[in-house]
Design an enzyme around this catalytic site. Structure first.
Site, mmCIF file in Angstrom:
data_model
loop_
_atom_site.group_PDB
_atom_site.id
_atom_site.type_symbol
_atom_site.label_atom_id
_atom_site.label_comp_id
_atom_site.label_asym_id
_atom_site.label_seq_id
_atom_site.Cartn_x
_atom_site.Cartn_y
_atom_site.Cartn_z
ATOM 1 C CD GLU A 295 -3.214 -0.785 0.008
ATOM 2 O OE1 GLU A 295 -3.427 0.227 -0.428
ATOM 3 O OE2 GLU A 295 -3.685 -2.017 -0.379
ATOM 4 C CB SER B 59 -46.812 -17.354 51.341
ATOM 5 O OG SER B 59 -47.722 -17.365 51.748
#
Length: 683
Positions: free
Chosen positions: A99, A370
């Site tokens: 590159e 409960s």
């Protein structure tokens, strides 16, 4: 226009020497203007400072041991940032060779390469060769579109200058490798290495690195997954360039070129989520409580460290899936917390997240039955009750006196003692008559206040049936309330997130734990002891204690309370290290079948035992103001040697029973067990 025409005619008629002098003058002025413009551009780039590197990054969620449990990213884009030192040198060298060979020598623009590209394009009659440097490509990836316009090119050049003048070459190269697109939704080298090879970027081989370096030129065209032969040809070009640049020798090049590569194609978004309901709860905390911007979560590259115990989560899911089979419509939820600090260790919000992401652990409100009674009995202890306080358990109609018909609660299966029972027995056998009588005796407002003291924030009505858990509350809400029994009355807040860091590891947030003593330690311990009674068969008389079906599985000190309504089944229990709630029911409130009601206890006990396996069996810490005495559990009186069944029970000092049991003939009275005195008491 006419003036310009006259000026041109004047120049045209000038002598040759005058023309040359004038051209030289304007040329110098033009060069000077260009120099000043370029210098001004450099100065502006420097004055504007470094451009913000707004790089979309995947946010990662971690369990408490650091392992990854999930990710948040832009749809279809996996992005991870890794420092340059954790990127394999071969991928760095391969990228530079193909590159930008002069990367470390230019100032953002390779003018020699630009000139060569221009000549090549002129010869071909079209654009055939690119000349963009890594810096230019990085600028384009960060800030710009890929439109081929002069305006975009000028912007790219300016951003390139700003990058070069404010960041080091290593920073630019690191940024480029972390943002370049490698195809198939993989942005950055770490994501690409994981997608193609199932490994980290620091572990790539030369063959793998040279293959990846060729993809960005055309992510679709050179995809090794879609076009292997094209990718191999591109790899060969890169290896040749690397050899020319001295990064590899001939032998290494040949071996890498001949290596046949296989690809994993690991897509992160396709992985099943770990604890998906927990992850959703974490996101809700981030957005609603911590006010974190959703865009920051999707693109910020954060690392969010949570309280989830991955091992406990797996145990919870195995217990849930193993105990509840079939009945696809039957839903369930589980929350496990550390009562010492509020950390949420495991969470299940439903049977199948893929079918229903609705989180019943934190979003649903269900009648707790409960399991609500302990809040009532704590208020009772504050108002003169003791574990030996006796009330009659029998069918009772309570006249409301408000024009409504009498309230007639029932015990489970209509079983009653038809005699007096103690509060310890009432809790262990879950006697509803005892609970309603206590609620009316104290006044329903005291139960509402007591529940709020435990951290219950859901709306509550001051009605007799509230003692039996008739109003909806959340599973998380109940779990955190029970934490107060497990930790001696200290209010802790549910914690999902311990720390947040940015992609570089800098700490952005760290949770600060807070505790507040909100309950009386002595009353809390006495009630905790009574809650252990659901696993003590000695407290059962007219019916079994509510934990009798799972007693044989319990191997350490535990306490808790079960509860049920026609549409809900609950089990909430705890040790000093862990509090866990399990709810089972139907989303639409359908009635539970006979076998459905037992699931909550079976899931709870299997989870608790396996989650705590290998951990020390801890006892609840007894405060100094509590006294242990041996009683006859059937009447709460001091036991004698004639009592066939005895039990050590705990009382706040000076509230313990003084009357001896006389139900089994004359016997030798047993003095209450005395606790060891401290040196100050002795003195």
């Amino acid at each position: 226009m006419e003036a310009l025409k006259q000026y041109w005619l004047k120049i045209k008629n000038l002598p040759k020497r005058e023309k040359q002098r004038l051209i030289k003058k304007w040329s110098l002025l033009g060069v000077g203007a260009m120099f000043v413009s370029f210098a001004g551009l450099l100065l502006l780039a420097k004055l504007m400072g470094p451009p913000a590197l707004l790089v979309p990054q995947t946010t990662v969620l971690h369990a408490r041991d650091g392992s990854v449990i999930g990710e948040i990213h832009n749809s279809g884009q996996n992005r991870y940032w890794v420092p340059l030192k954790k990127i394999d040198k071969d991928i760095i060298n391969a990228t530079l060779s193909i590159e930008d060979k002069s990367f470390y020598d230019h100032i953002g623009f390779d003018f020699k390469r630009i000139a060569g590209a221009v000549l090549a394009d002129i010869k071909a009659g079209s654009k055939v060769q690119g000349a963009s440097t890594i810096s230019q490509q990085y600028a384009r990836n960060l800030f710009l579109t890929h439109d081929k316009t002069w305006r975009r090119k000028l912007q790219e050049a300016f951003y390139t200058l700003r990058l070069e003048m404010n960041y080091s070459k290593k920073e630019i190269l690191e940024g480029y490798l972390n943002t370049i697109y490698y195809g198939h939704g993989a942005y950055g080298i770490q994501s690409a290495a994981h997608y193609y090879y199932g490994k980290n970027a620091e572990n790539l081989t030369l063959a793998e690195a040279s293959m990846l370096a060729g993809i960005p030129k055309g992510p679709s065209y050179y995809s090794p997954v879609a076009h292997y032969h094209r990718a191999k040809d591109r790899q060969a070009v890169i290896l040749t360039a690397m050899k020319e640049d001295g990064h590899v020798n001939a032998k290494e090049k040949t071996i890498a070129k001949r290596t046949h590569l296989s690809f994993q194609r690991i897509k992160e978004e396709q992985k099943p989520k770990i604890a998906p309901y927990f992850q959703d709860a974490v996101l809700a905390v981030l957005k609603k409580e911590m006010k974190v911007n959703p865009e920051t979560l999707r693109f910020g590259g954060l690392h969010i460290y949570t309280t989830l115990d991955a091992g406990m989560q797996q145990i919870a899911e195995e217990a849930m899936n193993g105990k509840i089979r079939g009945k696809e419509e039957l839903q369930a939820a589980l929350v496990a917390m550390d009562p010492r600090n509020g950390d949420v260790r495991a969470m299940i919000g439903g049977r199948d997240y893929s079918k229903s992401p609705f989180n019943r652990a934190v979003q649903a409100k269900r009648a707790p039955g409960s399991t609500f009674k302990p809040f009532l009995y704590y208020a009772a202890l504050e108002n003169g009750y003791t574990p030996s306080t006796s009330l009659k358990s029998e069918p009772t109609a309570f006249a409301m006196g408000d024009g409504n018909k009498d309230y007639e609660p029932q015990n489970f299966k209509d079983k009653y003692a038809n005699d007096f029972i103690t509060m310890s027995q009432a809790i262990a056998m879950s006697d509803n008559i005892y609970a309603v009588k206590t609620n009316l005796f104290l006044g329903p407002d005291k139960l509402v206040k007591s529940a709020k003291k435990f951290g219950i924030h859901s709306p509550l009505d001051k009605i007799p049936s509230l003692a039996l858990g008739s109003k909806g509350v959340g599973v998380m809400e109940m779990t955190n309330a029970y934490n107060l029994f497990a930790n001696g009355g200290e209010q802790v807040k549910p914690v999902f997130i311990t720390k947040i860091t940015d992609r570089d590891g800098a700490v952005l947030y760290e949770h600060e734990y807070e505790k507040k003593q909100v309950l009386n330690k002595e009353n809390t311990f006495v009630l905790t002891d009574m809650l252990s009674g659901m696993f003590d068969d000695r407290l059962g008389t007219y019916t079994n204690v509510t934990g009798s079906s799972i007693n044989q599985h319990i191997t350490r000190p535990m306490a808790g309370k079960s509860g049920s309504t026609p549409a809900d089944s609950w089990m909430i229990g705890f040790t000093p290290q862990l509090t866990t709630s399990v709810w089972v029911g139907y989303d639409k409130g359908e009635k539970l079948g006979k076998t459905d009601t037992g699931y909550s206890k079976r899931v709870w006990v299997e989870f608790m035992e396996n989650a705590l396996y290998g951990e020390p069996a801890m006892s609840f810490k007894q405060p100094d103001g509590v006294k242990a005495v041996t009683v006859n559990p059937s009447n709460g009186k001091l036991a004698t040697d004639s009592c066939p069944v005895t039990r050590v029970s705990y009382y706040v000092k000076d509230t313990e029973p003084t009357e001896y049991c006389d139900e089994h003939g004359e016997g030798t009275n047993q003095e209450p067990e005395k606790e060891k005195e401290g040196w100050f008491d002795w003195w």
